[in-house]
Design an enzyme around this catalytic site. Structure first.
Site, PDB file in Angstrom:
ATOM      1  N   ASP A 129       0.806  -1.225   0.000  1.00 23.12           N
ATOM      2  CA  ASP A 129       0.000   0.000   0.000  1.00 23.12           C
ATOM      3  C   ASP A 129       0.838   1.273   0.000  1.00 23.12           C
ATOM      4  O   ASP A 129       0.304   2.379  -0.078  1.00 23.12           O
ATOM      5  CB  ASP A 129      -0.967   0.006   1.183  1.00 23.12           C
ATOM      6  N   ARG A 180      13.654  11.181   5.538  1.00 26.02           N
ATOM      7  CA  ARG A 180      14.998  10.627   5.715  1.00 26.02           C
ATOM      8  C   ARG A 180      16.020  11.483   4.972  1.00 26.02           C
ATOM      9  O   ARG A 180      15.786  11.926   3.850  1.00 26.02           O
ATOM     10  CB  ARG A 180      15.057   9.179   5.215  1.00 26.02           C
ATOM     11  N   ASP A 256      20.495  -4.659  -1.153  1.00 24.11           N
ATOM     12  CA  ASP A 256      19.802  -3.385  -1.341  1.00 24.11           C
ATOM     13  C   ASP A 256      19.902  -2.512  -0.097  1.00 24.11           C
ATOM     14  O   ASP A 256      19.552  -1.326  -0.149  1.00 24.11           O
ATOM     15  CB  ASP A 256      18.331  -3.611  -1.703  1.00 24.11           C
ATOM     16  N   ASN A 257      20.388  -3.071   1.015  1.00 21.06           N
ATOM     17  CA  ASN A 257      20.571  -2.296   2.235  1.00 21.06           C
ATOM     18  C   ASN A 257      22.038  -2.016   2.527  1.00 21.06           C
ATOM     19  O   ASN A 257      22.401  -1.727   3.668  1.00 21.06           O
ATOM     20  CB  ASN A 257      19.935  -3.022   3.424  1.00 21.06           C
TER      21      ASN A 257
END
Length: 491
Positions: A129, A180, A256-257
């Protein structure tokens, strides 16, 4: 959805250099409109360092910008595309609930990404969502600010805004958006994405952009792309060593982190270790311990090997030679990491110079801590303060022997005991974001709307190396529990 562009003097000085990359790297997207934004937390120290206008940011117009209801005139909101190895398996990802507004340029010329997290669906939402819950956003705010105070490279949290929505997870939860701030959001997974689905020219465009953004001196090197690889390896060796030194468990070290800038990112299932145990795992989904505390250096090396693979076409036109170059670079990681870790551990023990036996002294202490279930942070806190009667290790034969050897080690250096103690105080935090204290703050904020508990915690965490009575509350261990603490990927 049409963007609601506005001119509001927040102090944001936005540029959009990432939008100059080929369009394979992003999709332009407007934030979803939210019904009733309210400011929950605003990071005044970060506002000061970025030279933003706090008064405007906390106004109705400012909150609308932090919520995505209004967009600064210079912003080009976009969702970034990337891929990643998640628990070792490659998959297509991308910003599924985050939008990059642009890059804030400070008066000193520093460049920082400004990203809204929880701002709605994007083409990369994969059925989600696009929303975020208040609890996980506040948790990221707390942990990222604690990491910054500890001196560990990290993304930062500028603000958290509640949305007035209820979002559906296991239950209904209050929605929120986090702003962020990062040196950039370029990830190992960004390179994996273009390596798999892009052209060599698009890969080169990303590599050149990354050099320009983070490693400008690389342009003068004989092989700029090798320099890029080597610098990322150095930064990650430094970062992972800093994690290990404070007992930080990231929990989801997917490619991806892993940022190219060397900042810690994604605070979903992370936590700080209490009792020392290399096998410590907090994440509810890490059932095999892939990302356990003691395995983090190995995983970092694995991730960096994936990064090196993406650069092969740029390292050398001869594929075999490119592989040799990449392998040589990756082989440096273990030594770089170990040197950083040993240097940090010496400092934690008040040791200034190097001796060959230091590693054995360090490993012996860790082994004793593991055997007797000693708290990692508080053991070093106790050694620093000199109150060794406070440690569960006192009276244990192995510890008493180790303590004598440590004292002898300190006498073999020129620096005074006072200098050693000062070094230890600056290397051993008195307070970390203990899991039970973080949960205590989140419960008060989310369930009761009481942010005072979180404010007090943040104040303590902002001074991690201050040894004072006021810190004692936050250094206490949790009550013994039959259920180990678990974290979830809410952020």
């Amino acid at each position: 959805m049409k963007e609601r562009k506005v001119i509001i003097k927040t102090g944001l000085n936005l540029e959009n250099s990432y939008a100059s990359l080929p369009e394979i790297f992003f999709t332009r997207q407007s934030p979803s409109r939210i019904p009733s934004p309210k400011l929950a937390v605003l990071n005044y120290p970060l506002i000061t360092s970025l030279e933003l206008n706090a008064q405007v940011l906390q106004s109705a117009d400012g909150v609308d910008i932090l919520a995505g209801n209004k967009t600064p005139e210079e912003a080009i909101p976009l969702a970034q595309a990337y891929a990643g190895h998640q628990f070792g398996h490659f998959t297509m990802l991308g910003d599924g609930r985050a939008l990059l507004l642009g890059e804030h340029i400070t008066p000193l010329g520093d460049r920082f990404d400004i990203q809204l997290k929880g701002s709605g669906k994007t083409p990369y939402s994969r059925g989600g969502d696009g929303k975020a819950a208040l609890g996980p956003m506040l948790r990221e705010y707390i942990i990222s600010e604690a990491m910054n105070a500890l001196g560990i490279p990290t993304t930062r949290s500028l603000a958290v805004v509640t949305t007035g929505e209820s979002i559906i997870r296991e239950t209904k939860l209050p929605g929120a958006i986090l702003t962020r701030v990062a040196a950039s959001h370029i990830r190992v997974g960004t390179f994996e994405y273009v390596s798999r689905w892009g052209t060599v020219e698009e890969l080169r465009a990303l590599a050149d952009y990354t050099l320009q953004r983070h490693f400008k001196e690389g342009y003068d090197k004989e092989n700029p792309y090798l320099f890029l690889l080597q610098e990322v390896i150095k930064k990650q060796a430094e970062l992972i060593a800093k994690w290990q030194l404070v007992g930080f468990v990231h929990g989801v070290m997917n490619t991806d982190n892993m940022t190219i800038s060397g900042e810690t990112i994604d605070y979903g299932p992370c936590a700080f270790m209490d009792v020392y145990d290399p096998e410590t795992v907090f994440s509810s989904i890490d059932i095999y311990g892939r990302y356990a505390y003691g395995n983090q250096p190995n995983i970092a090396a694995w991730n960096l090997a994936r990064f090196a693979e993406t650069l092969l076409p740029l390292l050398n036109i001869d594929p075999n030679e490119a592989i040799k170059i990449a392998e040589n670079a990756i082989s440096d990681f273990t030594k770089l990491y170990k040197n950083n870790w040993l240097s940090g551990m010496r400092a934690k023990l008040g040791v200034f110079n190097q001796e060959l036996e230091d590693e054995y002294l360090i490993e012996d202490l860790l082994s004793i801590m593991n055997k007797y279930g000693s708290d990692y942070t508080n053991t070093f806190r106790t050694l620093t303060s000199g109150n060794i009667e406070d440690t569960v290790l006192l009276g244990k034969m192995e510890f008493d022997k180790w303590y004598k050897l440590w004292q002898e080690r300190l006498t073999r250096q020129e620096e005074s005991r006072l200098s050693s103690k000062q070094l230890m105080k600056s290397s051993n935090p008195s307070v970390i974001p203990r899991n039970h204290r973080v949960e205590e703050a989140l419960e008060a904020a989310v369930k009761e709307g009481d942010y005072s508990v979180m404010e007090k915690l943040l104040d303590a965490l902002s001074k991690p190396y201050a040894y004072s009575k006021e810190q004692d509350y936050y250094s206490k261990l949790p009550e013994p529990s039959t259920c180990p603490y678990q974290t979830y990927c809410g952020t």
